[in-house]
Design an enzyme around this catalytic site. Structure first.
Site, PDB file in Angstrom:
ATOM      1  N   VAL A  81      52.272  63.548   2.446  1.00 16.31           N
ATOM      2  CA  VAL A  81      53.127  62.635   2.562  1.00 16.31           C
ATOM      3  C   VAL A  81      52.196  61.426   2.182  1.00 16.31           C
ATOM      4  O   VAL A  81      52.927  60.238   1.668  1.00 16.31           O
ATOM      5  CB  VAL A  81      53.746  62.606   4.259  1.00 16.31           C
ATOM      6  CG1 VAL A  81      52.244  62.409   5.102  1.00 16.31           C
ATOM      7  CG2 VAL A  81      54.408  61.405   4.460  1.00 16.31           C
ATOM      8  N   PRO A 187      55.763  41.720  10.176  1.00 16.76           N
ATOM      9  CA  PRO A 187      55.722  41.688  11.535  1.00 16.76           C
ATOM     10  C   PRO A 187      56.901  40.885  12.214  1.00 16.76           C
ATOM     11  O   PRO A 187      57.470  40.013  11.497  1.00 16.76           O
ATOM     12  CB  PRO A 187      54.414  40.866  11.779  1.00 16.76           C
ATOM     13  CG  PRO A 187      53.595  40.745  10.407  1.00 16.76           C
ATOM     14  CD  PRO A 187      54.398  41.303   9.625  1.00 16.76           C
ATOM     15  N   ILE A 253      46.517  59.336  13.464  1.00 18.32           N
ATOM     16  CA  ILE A 253      47.179  60.180  12.871  1.00 18.32           C
ATOM     17  C   ILE A 253      47.400  59.925  11.181  1.00 18.32           C
ATOM     18  O   ILE A 253      48.184  60.682  10.702  1.00 18.32           O
ATOM     19  CB  ILE A 253      48.218  60.837  13.634  1.00 18.32           C
ATOM     20  CG1 ILE A 253      49.169  59.750  14.095  1.00 18.32           C
ATOM     21  CG2 ILE A 253      47.718  61.748  14.723  1.00 18.32           C
ATOM     22  CD1 ILE A 253      50.444  59.465  13.076  1.00 18.32           C
ATOM     23  N   ARG A 255      45.231  57.442   8.502  1.00 17.12           N
ATOM     24  CA  ARG A 255      44.096  57.687   7.647  1.00 17.12           C
ATOM     25  C   ARG A 255      42.713  57.023   8.289  1.00 17.12           C
ATOM     26  O   ARG A 255      42.982  56.147   8.963  1.00 17.12           O
ATOM     27  CB  ARG A 255      44.259  56.846   6.295  1.00 17.12           C
ATOM     28  CG  ARG A 255      45.162  57.577   5.292  1.00 17.12           C
ATOM     29  CD  ARG A 255      44.684  59.071   4.823  1.00 17.12           C
ATOM     30  NE  ARG A 255      45.523  59.705   3.877  1.00 17.12           N
ATOM     31  CZ  ARG A 255      46.825  60.404   4.206  1.00 17.12           C
ATOM     32  NH1 ARG A 255      46.471  60.941   5.362  1.00 17.12           N
ATOM     33  NH2 ARG A 255      47.253  61.012   3.235  1.00 17.12           N
ATOM     34  N   ASP A 279      42.792  62.389  14.479  1.00 20.28           N
ATOM     35  CA  ASP A 279      43.002  63.588  13.578  1.00 20.28           C
ATOM     36  C   ASP A 279      42.163  63.194  12.160  1.00 20.28           C
ATOM     37  O   ASP A 279      41.911  64.243  11.358  1.00 20.28           O
ATOM     38  CB  ASP A 279      44.498  63.691  13.011  1.00 20.28           C
ATOM     39  CG  ASP A 279      44.751  65.073  12.317  1.00 20.28           C
ATOM     40  OD1 ASP A 279      44.132  65.942  12.687  1.00 20.28           O
ATOM     41  OD2 ASP A 279      45.812  64.967  11.549  1.00 20.28           O
ATOM     42  N   HIS A 304      41.454  67.033  10.863  1.00 19.26           N
ATOM     43  CA  HIS A 304      42.749  66.576   9.967  1.00 19.26           C
ATOM     44  C   HIS A 304      43.871  67.905   9.808  1.00 19.26           C
ATOM     45  O   HIS A 304      44.084  68.442   8.742  1.00 19.26           O
ATOM     46  CB  HIS A 304      42.293  66.108   8.465  1.00 19.26           C
ATOM     47  CG  HIS A 304      43.256  65.213   7.883  1.00 19.26           C
ATOM     48  ND1 HIS A 304      43.239  64.295   6.794  1.00 19.26           N
ATOM     49  CD2 HIS A 304      44.711  65.316   7.919  1.00 19.26           C
ATOM     50  CE1 HIS A 304      44.160  63.820   6.506  1.00 19.26           C
ATOM     51  NE2 HIS A 304      45.241  64.378   7.036  1.00 19.26           N
ATOM     52  N   GLY A 306      46.857  67.445  11.189  1.00 20.49           N
ATOM     53  CA  GLY A 306      48.143  67.260  11.576  1.00 20.49           C
ATOM     54  C   GLY A 306      49.413  67.987  11.193  1.00 20.49           C
ATOM     55  O   GLY A 306      50.231  68.265  11.674  1.00 20.49           O
TER      56      GLY A 306
HETATM   57  C1  8YV Z   1      47.160  66.762   5.109  1.00 16.45           C
HETATM   58  C2  8YV Z   1      48.254  64.431   5.258  1.00 16.45           C
HETATM   59  O1  8YV Z   1      46.278  66.116   4.870  1.00 16.45           O
HETATM   60  O2  8YV Z   1      50.123  64.800   4.113  1.00 16.45           O
HETATM   61  C3  8YV Z   1      49.331  64.203   4.264  1.00 16.45           C
HETATM   62  O3  8YV Z   1      49.370  62.841   3.673  1.00 16.45           O
HETATM   63  O4  8YV Z   1      47.419  63.689   5.540  1.00 16.45           O
HETATM   64  C4  8YV Z   1      48.249  65.795   5.803  1.00 16.45           C
HETATM   65  O5  8YV Z   1      49.638  66.294   5.988  1.00 16.45           O
HETATM   66  C5  8YV Z   1      47.890  67.590   4.033  1.00 16.45           C
HETATM   67  O6  8YV Z   1      48.493  68.416   4.680  1.00 16.45           O
HETATM   68  C6  8YV Z   1      46.889  68.267   3.337  1.00 16.45           C
HETATM   69  O7  8YV Z   1      46.898  68.068   2.010  1.00 16.45           O
END
Ligand code: 8YV
Length: 339
Positions: A81, A187, A253, A255, A279, A304, A306
């Site tokens: 994403v 904001p 969750i 960066r 995460d 990581h 998530g």
């Molecule tokens: C994982 C994420 O790093 O999609 C993203 O941006 O940070 C997480 O979903 C991804 O699944 C691994 O490339």
């Protein structure tokens, strides 16, 4: 005429791999064949002459790669994403389309957000570590032993209020939180997209915050869910932690670099906040066993994960391949970034 070449920087999962391999007759498929992250030198070498490239978060998509690929490149499909590993301007300049997977991982990441909040508030990591170390029999029982703050009645502050943040809030409503406040890149502005009709229908106040300071000082739970940009790098640093409540927890969750890790270690050391649930972290995955954050009992750090449900990763892989194929033929992608 030679077949269009596509480069894929990871092994994929069954269905996605099958969809890709079904096209072997019409495409030249070059795929990184190891569980280790794709090596840059391999990617630059193999990108030459590619029409499409399927990348992961660890693959930097920049001028260097696009130049190595050449003018025939039509599409980058990212298995993510987030797009902070991609220089959008470089793609736009060359008319290269960008596909990504923003919708299918929302639930998985929102679930993990709830897990991290509860782990941080209820001292899940610290508790388990004690049991594993054999300390349970020596722990003198006391009414306040291993206690932490309760989620019911909390004000939850969101730095970034996109799909994943909203899906997390949707879940938190069931825990009877008191109020939600959020900060977006503008904001004080009402939320741009209310993906779950929450702002209109939830029976608690959901309000725009005026500043990051307001999120810091009023929240019992702070959720970092914004994209990483030059503006959000170290958005959460010493000043932010100083303004947070002593019993508050911070969750990331999004960066790693949105939170200044040194400042977080200090805030935990000095009991400025109660705990953290991460995460993601700066410089991941290169976190060695002696990293100071790992010495913080009230910090839960997972690698990581998530989006790491079987269903989600399968869907991400399939959508990435679909985006790649759509980009080659000028068709509509499942999800395309507007460059
Ligand atoms: C994982 C994420 O790093 O999609 C993203 O941006 O940070 C997480 O979903 C991804 O699944 C691994 O490339």
């Amino acid at each position: 005429m030679s077949k269009p070449k596509v480069v894929v920087t990871r092994q994929l999962i069954d269905e996605a791999q099958r969809i890709l391999e079904d096209r072997k007759g019409e495409l030249e498929i070059v795929q990184w064949n190891s569980e280790k992250p794709c090596e840059r030198a391999w990617l630059l070498e193999n990108a030459k002459g590619a029409t499409g490239i399927l990348v992961m978060l660890s693959d930097q998509v920049n001028d260097e790669l696009l130049q190595a690929a050449g003018d025939q490149l039509k599409v980058i499909a990212s298995f993510s994403v987030g797009t902070d590993h991609i220089e959008r301007a470089a793609l736009k300049k060359r008319n290269v389309r960008l596909g990504y997977t923003p919708t299918c991982l929302t639930d998985a990441v929102a679930d993990l957000t709830v897990m991290l909040i509860l782990m941080a508030q209820r001292r899940g990591g610290e508790s388990m570590a004690k049991v594993i170390k054999g300390e349970w029999p020596q722990m003198p029982w006391h009414p306040l032993l291993m206690t932490g703050p309760q989620i019911r009645g909390c004000t939850v502050g969101f730095l970034g209020f996109g799909r994943i943040a909203q899906a997390s809030l949707q879940r938190l409503l069931a825990f009877r939180i008191k109020r939600a406040i959020y900060l977006t890149s503008k904001p004080g502005q009402p939320v741009k997209e209310d993906h779950f009709n929450l702002v209109k229908t939830a029976n608690i106040p959901i309000e725009p915050a005026q500043s990051a300071d307001q999120i810091a000082s009023e929240s019992d739970v702070v959720i970092v869910g914004c994209a990483l940009t030059p503006d959000t790098k170290h958005l959460v640093s010493t000043d932010f932690f100083k303004k947070m409540k002593k019993l508050a927890v911070i969750i990331n969750i999004a960066r790693g670099p949105v939170i200044d890790t040194d400042a977080l270690v200090k805030a935990l050391d000095q009991d400025q906040i109660f705990g953290a649930g991460l995460d993601v972290i700066e410089n991941e995955p290169n976190i060695q066993a002696d990293h100071p954050i790992l010495k913080q009992p009230r910090c839960v750090l997972v690698p990581h994960i998530g989006s790491a449900t079987i269903e989600t990763r399968e869907q991400m892989a399939t959508e990435s391949v679909e985006n790649l194929l759509a980009g080659l033929t000028g068709k509509e992608m499942v999800n395309e970034v507007e460059l």
